[in-house]
Design an enzyme around this catalytic site. Structure first.
Site, PDB file in Angstrom:
ATOM      1  N   TYR A   1     -15.506   4.036   9.075  1.00 43.93           N
ATOM      2  CA  TYR A   1     -14.052   3.831   8.968  1.00 43.93           C
ATOM      3  C   TYR A   1     -13.375   4.238  10.283  1.00 43.93           C
ATOM      4  CZ  TYR A   1      -9.217   4.938   7.523  1.00 43.93           C
ATOM      5  OH  TYR A   1      -7.852   5.040   7.435  1.00 43.93           O
TER       6      TYR A   1
ATOM      7  N   ASP B   1      -4.090 -11.808   5.584  1.00 40.81           N
ATOM      8  CA  ASP B   1      -5.448 -11.513   5.139  1.00 40.81           C
ATOM      9  C   ASP B   1      -6.285 -11.023   6.324  1.00 40.81           C
ATOM     10  OD1 ASP B   1      -7.966 -11.446   4.099  1.00 40.81           O
ATOM     11  OD2 ASP B   1      -7.908 -13.460   3.216  1.00 40.81           O
TER      12      ASP B   1
ATOM     13  N   GLY C   1       0.826  -1.214   0.000  1.00 34.23           N
ATOM     14  CA  GLY C   1       0.000   0.000   0.000  1.00 34.23           C
ATOM     15  C   GLY C   1       0.855   1.256   0.000  1.00 34.23           C
TER      16      GLY C   1
HETATM   17  N1  LIG Z   1      -4.485   7.052   3.139  1.00 35.41           N
HETATM   18  C1  LIG Z   1      -4.692   7.971   4.069  1.00 35.41           C
HETATM   19  O1  LIG Z   1      -4.946   9.148   3.783  1.00 35.41           O
HETATM   20  C2  LIG Z   1      -4.635   7.573   5.524  1.00 35.41           C
HETATM   21  C3  LIG Z   1      -4.916   8.548   6.486  1.00 35.41           C
HETATM   22  C4  LIG Z   1      -4.850   8.201   7.839  1.00 35.41           C
HETATM   23  C5  LIG Z   1      -4.494   6.908   8.201  1.00 35.41           C
HETATM   24  N2  LIG Z   1      -4.257   5.975   7.247  1.00 35.41           N
HETATM   25  C6  LIG Z   1      -3.905   4.628   7.691  1.00 35.41           C
HETATM   26  O2  LIG Z   1      -2.609   4.354   7.206  1.00 35.41           O
HETATM   27  C7  LIG Z   1      -2.478   2.948   6.927  1.00 35.41           C
HETATM   28  C8  LIG Z   1      -1.950   2.777   5.537  1.00 35.41           C
HETATM   29  O3  LIG Z   1      -2.849   3.384   4.627  1.00 35.41           O
HETATM   30  P1  LIG Z   1      -2.498   3.488   3.075  1.00 35.41           P
HETATM   31  O4  LIG Z   1      -2.889   4.840   2.620  1.00 35.41           O
HETATM   32  O5  LIG Z   1      -1.135   2.973   2.837  1.00 35.41           O
HETATM   33  O6  LIG Z   1      -3.579   2.474   2.512  1.00 35.41           O
HETATM   34  P2  LIG Z   1      -3.562   1.641   1.165  1.00 35.41           P
HETATM   35  O7  LIG Z   1      -2.658   2.251   0.153  1.00 35.41           O
HETATM   36  O8  LIG Z   1      -5.001   1.424   0.833  1.00 35.41           O
HETATM   37  O9  LIG Z   1      -2.897   0.279   1.612  1.00 35.41           O
HETATM   38  C9  LIG Z   1      -3.584  -0.616   2.437  1.00 35.41           C
HETATM   39  C10 LIG Z   1      -2.874  -1.930   2.403  1.00 35.41           C
HETATM   40  O10 LIG Z   1      -3.682  -2.870   3.118  1.00 35.41           O
HETATM   41  C11 LIG Z   1      -3.892  -4.007   2.288  1.00 35.41           C
HETATM   42  N3  LIG Z   1      -5.186  -4.623   2.480  1.00 35.41           N
HETATM   43  C12 LIG Z   1      -6.406  -4.168   2.119  1.00 35.41           C
HETATM   44  N4  LIG Z   1      -7.358  -5.056   2.416  1.00 35.41           N
HETATM   45  C13 LIG Z   1      -6.713  -6.119   2.969  1.00 35.41           C
HETATM   46  C14 LIG Z   1      -7.139  -7.376   3.475  1.00 35.41           C
HETATM   47  N5  LIG Z   1      -8.444  -7.730   3.477  1.00 35.41           N
HETATM   48  N6  LIG Z   1      -6.207  -8.207   3.972  1.00 35.41           N
HETATM   49  C15 LIG Z   1      -4.891  -7.872   3.973  1.00 35.41           C
HETATM   50  N7  LIG Z   1      -4.425  -6.716   3.505  1.00 35.41           N
HETATM   51  C16 LIG Z   1      -5.328  -5.842   3.004  1.00 35.41           C
HETATM   52  C17 LIG Z   1      -3.820  -3.483   0.871  1.00 35.41           C
HETATM   53  O11 LIG Z   1      -3.555  -4.556   0.002  1.00 35.41           O
HETATM   54  P3  LIG Z   1      -4.097  -4.514  -1.509  1.00 35.41           P
HETATM   55  O12 LIG Z   1      -3.450  -3.309  -2.136  1.00 35.41           O
HETATM   56  O13 LIG Z   1      -3.636  -5.800  -2.057  1.00 35.41           O
HETATM   57  O14 LIG Z   1      -5.575  -4.368  -1.395  1.00 35.41           O
HETATM   58  C18 LIG Z   1      -2.673  -2.494   0.990  1.00 35.41           C
HETATM   59  O15 LIG Z   1      -1.438  -3.137   0.893  1.00 35.41           O
HETATM   60  C19 LIG Z   1      -3.855   2.356   7.184  1.00 35.41           C
HETATM   61  O16 LIG Z   1      -3.872   1.795   8.472  1.00 35.41           O
HETATM   62  C20 LIG Z   1      -4.798   3.536   7.134  1.00 35.41           C
HETATM   63  O17 LIG Z   1      -5.937   3.320   7.912  1.00 35.41           O
HETATM   64  C21 LIG Z   1      -4.304   6.272   5.922  1.00 35.41           C
END
Ligand SMILES: NC(=O)c1ccc[n+]([C@@H]2O[C@H](COP(=O)([O-])OP(=O)(O)OC[C@H]3O[C@@H](n4cnc5c(N)ncnc54)[C@H](OP(=O)(O)O)[C@@H]3O)[C@@H](O)[C@H]2O)c1
Length: 332
Positions: free
Chosen positions: A140, A49, A21
């Site tokens: 969320y 998973d 991600g």
């Molecule tokens: N993005 C933001 O603006 C933001 C803001 C605040 C906090 N966060 C937090 O930061 C963290 C990282 O976010 P990110 O932006 O890097 O998110 P992201 O790009 O959506 O990455 C999420 C990761 O989790 C994996 N994932 C999704 N569904 C899954 C499942 N059922 N089982 C196992 N793995 C799964 C995805 O794999 P696939 O790609 O294969 O689906 C991906 O590798 C998260 O905890 C999120 O809540 C994000």
């Protein structure tokens, strides 16, 4: 204390969930370039998973990392609003299972969480601090907060002064802090995939082609944060834990780039850096109906970091622009 087990080199094997991600990719790169980490385990689907209740325990027991950085999540906030039960499974229950797997196997955990644990309704202009009371306004945020709480519950047996550790200088921290850190962040940008800068650029190019005005939400505020900067800060936390133990690192951290912006301000800075000119109009978030309700005021107060605060978001975005934000057609 279990947290002290990360001291020394033998246990500096760090696992990252959600490794493919936005944050995970940056984390794997940052940890791999850290001289004090022996091995980085990059976990993602199908190996890890969130839908499988036994997945975390099987992986942690087999691979025995010293620290798990749990970045995997279902980040589709509108999807979470449409299916709160699945959101709770993936972002709540699964984080608790990972925490239990860590406790059982003597590993520490860094759980990644979000500014959306706050409702964003505060009107005093102050950012949300690590000791402010969360009150999520969407599915969320509710699931992510449940994940935080389940992780804390699982680690409670290893130390109980978790909340008190927030914002305390290392010397003044209680010694019973468990080997668990919760890192809340917000508005991440960076590769891979279509982040907000990429999406707003594409929308601007479309608006220009159709001779339309680009609507920008001007009453939603947050802290744009470069995934690479956040990853470097988390890698520093891991190094600090290795040197000083978890009494210096456990607790809640707010890690975001400096400053804050409205969506509209962030978008205009992206367009400026990309050299794309398009007529824009400020609109209120309520004119943009969507299944999830993001916090209007989602601004986090950064907690002190050993390496000092992260740079301002504009500086981080400017660096990102040289790598990834491209002018998609000539300005006019
Ligand atoms: N993005 C933001 O603006 C933001 C803001 C605040 C906090 N966060 C937090 O930061 C963290 C990282 O976010 P990110 O932006 O890097 O998110 P992201 O790009 O959506 O990455 C999420 C990761 O989790 C994996 N994932 C999704 N569904 C899954 C499942 N059922 N089982 C196992 N793995 C799964 C995805 O794999 P696939 O790609 O294969 O689906 C991906 O590798 C998260 O905890 C999120 O809540 C994000």
């Amino acid at each position: 204390m279990p947290g002290d087990r990360v001291e020394g080199t033998a246990l500096m094997r760090v696992a990252v969930t959600g490794a493919g991600g936005r944050l995970g990719t940056a984390l794997v790169a940052a940890l791999a370039s850290s001289g004090s980490i022996d091995e980085v385990l990059a976990w993602d689907l199908p190996e890890h998973d969130l839908d499988d209740p036994g997945s975390a325990m099987r992986l942690v027991s087999r691979k025995r990392p010293g620290i798990v950085i749990h970045a995997a999540a279902w980040t589709d906030v509108d999807g979470c609003a449409r299916d709160p039960q699945l959101a709770m499974r993936r972002n709540g229950t699964a984080a608790g299972e990972m925490a239990q797997a860590c406790v059982t196997n003597g590993a520490a955990m860094i759980a990644i969480s979000t500014n959306e644990v706050f409702d964003g309704l505060r009107t005093d202009g102050r950012p949300y601090g690590a000791t402010d009371l969360p009150n999520p306004a969407n599915a969320y945020g509710a699931a992510k907060l449940a994940g935080e709480r389940l992780a804390r519950e699982a680690f409670r047996a290893t130390g109980d002064d978790f909340a008190a550790a927030a914002l305390m200088p290392p010397g003044g921290r209680p010694t019973t802090v468990p080997p668990l850190a919760i890192v809340r962040t917000a508005w991440l940008f960076g590769p891979p995939g279509a982040d907000f800068p990429q999406r707003i650029l594409a929308a601007a190019v479309r608006a220009r082609a159709e001779d339309k005005t680009l609507d920008l939400v001007s009453d939603e505020f947050g802290c744009p944060t470069y995934a690479a900067d956040l990853a470097a800060a988390i890698a520093s936390l891991v190094e600090l834990a290795g040197k000083k133990g978890w009494s210096a690192v456990g607790g809640i951290h707010h890690v975001v780039n400096g400053g804050y912006a409205s969506r509209a301000e962030w978008a205009r800075e992206v367009l400026r850096l990309a050299g794309v000119t398009v007529p824009t109009r400020d609109v209120a978030m309520r004119t943009w109906p969507r299944p999830s309700t993001p916090p209007l005021w989602g601004v986090l107060e950064p907690t002190p970091l050993s390496g000092g605060p992260l740079r301002d978001w504009q500086a981080a975005l400017a660096e990102y622009a040289t790598i990834r934000i491209r002018t998609q057609e000539p300005s006019r």
